[in-house]
Write a protein that holds these residues in place. Structure first.
Motif: not given
Length: 157
Positions: A53-74
């Motif tokens: 979860s920390d890795a997902v948060d770090k990737i999403q906050s650093m790269l300004h992205c959400c989800g795998v392909t897009n935010y709908r993955d959540w």
């Protein structure tokens, strides 16, 4: 000892060469593995400090992205059904987790991570080539010195 040093340096060079070839040949499998593991980390996401979860948060906050392909993955995750999007998905800082799709980043993280990795491959290849050249020079010089010592039969003091 000099020959042993050259032999170990040769062995390390061969291991590096095999790793580079395997990485190049199986690059698509590496991408698929990363994508599958990222999807799994999203499904098992919780905000309690799990390393995934920390890795997902770090990737999403650093790269300004959400989800795998897009935010709908959540929307397929347990976390979303309980709390909404995680804070790391938000476009603005200090927003609380919510379900409003307008306030989260739209791009998926997988494409962004792969773009960054592919753009930095030239630098990694250049550094690897430089290290390999120094290793080959070291191997050559070690064998030359060993041969010179053997041929000249230096006096032992």
């Amino acid at each position: 000892m000099l020959k042993l040093y050259a032999m170990f340096l040769t062995l390390i060079f061969l291991v590096e060469l095999v790793a580079a070839i395997v990485g190049f040949v199986f690059r698509h499998e590496i991408k698929n593995s990363f994508k599958n593991n990222y999807e799994k980390a999203l499904k098992q996401y919780n905000a309690t400090g799990d390393y995934r979860s920390d890795a997902v948060d770090k990737i999403q906050s650093m790269l300004h992205c959400c989800g795998v392909t897009n935010y709908r993955d959540w929307k397929d995750t347990n976390y979303y059904s309980e709390k909404g999007f995680p804070e790391s998905c938000c476009k603005l800082e200090d927003c609380s987790p919510q379900r409003d799709a307008d306030k989260v980043n739209n791009e998926g993280c997988f494409i962004m991570v792969m773009t960054i990795i592919e753009s930095e491959m030239g630098v990694v290849a250049g550094i690897s080539f430089g290290v390999a050249c120094f290793q080959l020079i070291g191997i050559f010089l070690a064998y030359c010195l060993s041969r010179a010592i053997t041929n000249n039969q230096y006096e032992i003091v």
